[in-house]
Motif scaffolding. Structure first.
Motif, PDB file in Angstrom:
ATOM      1  N   MET A 152       0.830  -1.200   0.000  1.00  0.00           N
ATOM      2  CA  MET A 152       0.000   0.000   0.000  1.00  0.00           C
ATOM      3  C   MET A 152       0.867   1.254   0.000  1.00  0.00           C
ATOM      4  SD  MET A 152      -2.961   1.303  -0.152  1.00  0.00           S
ATOM      5  CE  MET A 152      -4.082  -0.010   0.180  1.00  0.00           C
ATOM      6  N   ALA A 153       1.951   1.245   0.753  1.00  0.00           N
ATOM      7  CA  ALA A 153       2.857   2.397   0.767  1.00  0.00           C
ATOM      8  C   ALA A 153       3.499   2.593  -0.606  1.00  0.00           C
ATOM      9  CB  ALA A 153       3.938   2.197   1.828  1.00  0.00           C
ATOM     10  N   THR A 154       3.841   1.502  -1.277  1.00  0.00           N
ATOM     11  CA  THR A 154       4.413   1.607  -2.625  1.00  0.00           C
ATOM     12  C   THR A 154       3.387   2.153  -3.603  1.00  0.00           C
ATOM     13  OG1 THR A 154       5.891  -0.239  -2.163  1.00  0.00           O
ATOM     14  CG2 THR A 154       5.533   0.308  -4.478  1.00  0.00           C
ATOM     15  N   LEU A 155       2.149   1.703  -3.509  1.00  0.00           N
ATOM     16  CA  LEU A 155       1.105   2.209  -4.405  1.00  0.00           C
ATOM     17  C   LEU A 155       0.828   3.692  -4.169  1.00  0.00           C
ATOM     18  CD1 LEU A 155      -1.406  -0.776  -4.447  1.00  0.00           C
ATOM     19  CD2 LEU A 155       0.115  -0.011  -6.287  1.00  0.00           C
ATOM     20  N   ILE A 156       0.845   4.113  -2.922  1.00  0.00           N
ATOM     21  CA  ILE A 156       0.656   5.533  -2.620  1.00  0.00           C
ATOM     22  C   ILE A 156       1.822   6.340  -3.169  1.00  0.00           C
ATOM     23  CG2 ILE A 156       0.571   7.227  -0.740  1.00  0.00           C
ATOM     24  CD1 ILE A 156      -1.076   5.162   0.823  1.00  0.00           C
ATOM     25  N   GLY A 157       3.042   5.824  -3.035  1.00  0.00           N
ATOM     26  CA  GLY A 157       4.215   6.504  -3.586  1.00  0.00           C
ATOM     27  C   GLY A 157       4.149   6.619  -5.101  1.00  0.00           C
ATOM     28  N   ILE A 158       3.706   5.562  -5.779  1.00  0.00           N
ATOM     29  CA  ILE A 158       3.564   5.596  -7.230  1.00  0.00           C
ATOM     30  C   ILE A 158       2.503   6.614  -7.632  1.00  0.00           C
ATOM     31  CG2 ILE A 158       2.761   4.256  -9.230  1.00  0.00           C
ATOM     32  CD1 ILE A 158       4.108   1.812  -7.955  1.00  0.00           C
ATOM     33  N   GLY A 159       1.377   6.594  -6.948  1.00  0.00           N
ATOM     34  CA  GLY A 159       0.302   7.546  -7.262  1.00  0.00           C
ATOM     35  C   GLY A 159       0.718   8.986  -7.062  1.00  0.00           C
TER      36      GLY A 159
ATOM     37  N   GLY B 187       8.528  13.667  -9.025  1.00  0.00           N
ATOM     38  CA  GLY B 187       7.740  12.442  -8.889  1.00  0.00           C
ATOM     39  C   GLY B 187       8.586  11.229  -8.576  1.00  0.00           C
ATOM     40  N   LEU B 188       9.744  11.130  -9.217  1.00  0.00           N
ATOM     41  CA  LEU B 188      10.651  10.023  -8.930  1.00  0.00           C
ATOM     42  C   LEU B 188      11.167  10.115  -7.494  1.00  0.00           C
ATOM     43  CD1 LEU B 188      12.085   7.525 -10.051  1.00  0.00           C
ATOM     44  CD2 LEU B 188      13.917   9.033 -10.804  1.00  0.00           C
ATOM     45  N   GLY B 189      11.475  11.327  -7.056  1.00  0.00           N
ATOM     46  CA  GLY B 189      11.894  11.514  -5.668  1.00  0.00           C
ATOM     47  C   GLY B 189      10.800  11.137  -4.687  1.00  0.00           C
ATOM     48  N   THR B 190       9.572  11.504  -5.013  1.00  0.00           N
ATOM     49  CA  THR B 190       8.434  11.145  -4.164  1.00  0.00           C
ATOM     50  C   THR B 190       8.245   9.638  -4.119  1.00  0.00           C
ATOM     51  OG1 THR B 190       7.356  13.229  -4.726  1.00  0.00           O
ATOM     52  CG2 THR B 190       5.970  11.513  -3.802  1.00  0.00           C
ATOM     53  N   TYR B 191       8.360   8.991  -5.285  1.00  0.00           N
ATOM     54  CA  TYR B 191       8.213   7.537  -5.346  1.00  0.00           C
ATOM     55  C   TYR B 191       9.300   6.828  -4.537  1.00  0.00           C
ATOM     56  CZ  TYR B 191       8.961   2.855  -7.142  1.00  0.00           C
ATOM     57  OH  TYR B 191       9.185   1.512  -7.232  1.00  0.00           O
ATOM     58  N   LEU B 192      10.511   7.349  -4.571  1.00  0.00           N
ATOM     59  CA  LEU B 192      11.603   6.701  -3.844  1.00  0.00           C
ATOM     60  C   LEU B 192      11.493   6.911  -2.344  1.00  0.00           C
ATOM     61  CD1 LEU B 192      14.631   7.482  -6.167  1.00  0.00           C
ATOM     62  CD2 LEU B 192      13.557   5.268  -5.782  1.00  0.00           C
TER      63      LEU B 192
ATOM     64  N   VAL C  35       9.291   4.448   1.804  1.00  0.00           N
ATOM     65  CA  VAL C  35      10.257   4.178   2.870  1.00  0.00           C
ATOM     66  C   VAL C  35       9.855   4.910   4.144  1.00  0.00           C
ATOM     67  CG1 VAL C  35      12.668   4.422   3.558  1.00  0.00           C
ATOM     68  CG2 VAL C  35      12.109   3.766   1.231  1.00  0.00           C
ATOM     69  N   ALA C  36       9.429   6.158   4.000  1.00  0.00           N
ATOM     70  CA  ALA C  36       9.031   6.944   5.164  1.00  0.00           C
ATOM     71  C   ALA C  36       7.750   6.397   5.790  1.00  0.00           C
ATOM     72  CB  ALA C  36       8.840   8.400   4.766  1.00  0.00           C
ATOM     73  N   MET C  37       6.832   5.925   4.963  1.00  0.00           N
ATOM     74  CA  MET C  37       5.583   5.385   5.495  1.00  0.00           C
ATOM     75  C   MET C  37       5.793   4.040   6.188  1.00  0.00           C
ATOM     76  SD  MET C  37       2.903   6.339   2.480  1.00  0.00           S
ATOM     77  CE  MET C  37       1.556   5.465   3.250  1.00  0.00           C
ATOM     78  N   ALA C  38       6.718   3.232   5.680  1.00  0.00           N
ATOM     79  CA  ALA C  38       6.938   1.901   6.244  1.00  0.00           C
ATOM     80  C   ALA C  38       7.769   1.939   7.515  1.00  0.00           C
ATOM     81  CB  ALA C  38       7.619   1.001   5.216  1.00  0.00           C
ATOM     82  N   ASP C  39       8.554   3.007   7.720  1.00  0.00           N
ATOM     83  CA  ASP C  39       9.422   3.072   8.891  1.00  0.00           C
ATOM     84  C   ASP C  39       8.633   3.621  10.072  1.00  0.00           C
ATOM     85  OD1 ASP C  39      11.850   2.946  10.365  1.00  0.00           O
ATOM     86  OD2 ASP C  39      12.027   5.114  10.141  1.00  0.00           O
ATOM     87  N   ASP C  40       8.492   2.793  11.093  1.00  0.00           N
ATOM     88  CA  ASP C  40       7.798   3.250  12.287  1.00  0.00           C
ATOM     89  C   ASP C  40       8.760   3.690  13.384  1.00  0.00           C
ATOM     90  OD1 ASP C  40       8.754   0.769  12.921  1.00  0.00           O
ATOM     91  OD2 ASP C  40       6.828  -0.063  13.540  1.00  0.00           O
TER      92      ASP C  40
END
Length: 143
Positions: A18-25, A56-61, A65-70
């Motif tokens: 889900m975090a990857t899909l949000i990053g792609i979007g 956009g590429l920076g946002t995707y990268l 990572v930021a969303m998955a790191d708790d």
């Protein structure tokens, strides 16, 4: 039953997906937004789309990572890292955090100067400096 390792692993995989899909979007939406701004301000759709691609590429990268790191990793859970050569591996968060301001700086350069080649060179150097410094400073769990 919900505390079984299979359920936790499945929820972790779903969260990363889900975090990857949000990053792609979010990354995809940057391209038409900056393309429109480039057309509106510079009468150059390609320049705006290129800046949008960088941002956009920076946002995707960076965003997944930021969303998955708790931030709750204990030293036992953190994999050992090679501190002798911190730049040997690609650091995804550092690359994302370098590309986003590089795109914004290139867009700002277009507002100030007509010499885009010099702007591309200057923002490339700035992005490289940001990447190298963040790749050394950010923890490897964000890579």
């Amino acid at each position: 039953m919900s505390d079984s390792p299979d359920v936790q692993l499945n929820s972790t995989e779903n969260g990363q997906r889900m975090a990857t899909l949000i990053g792609i979007g979010a990354g995809i939406l940057d391209v038409p937004a900056f393309a429109y701004l480039g057309l509106l301000l510079f009468d150059d759709l390609v320049f705006g789309a290129f800046v949008g691609l960088l941002v956009g590429l920076g946002t995707y990268l960076f965003l997944p990572v930021a969303m998955a790191d708790d931030g709750t990793h204990t030293p036992e859970e953190t994999p050992p890292m090679d501190t002798s050569h911190p730049l040997r591996r690609f650091h995804r968060a550092a690359a994302g955090l370098a590309l986003m301001p590089a795109g914004i700086l290139l867009f700002a350069w277009g507002l100030v100067s007509q010499t885009l080649l010099l702007g591309v060179l200057a923002t490339s150097v700035i992005a490289a400096v940001i990447y190298v410094s963040l790749a050394v400073l950010l923890p490897q769990r964000l890579a």
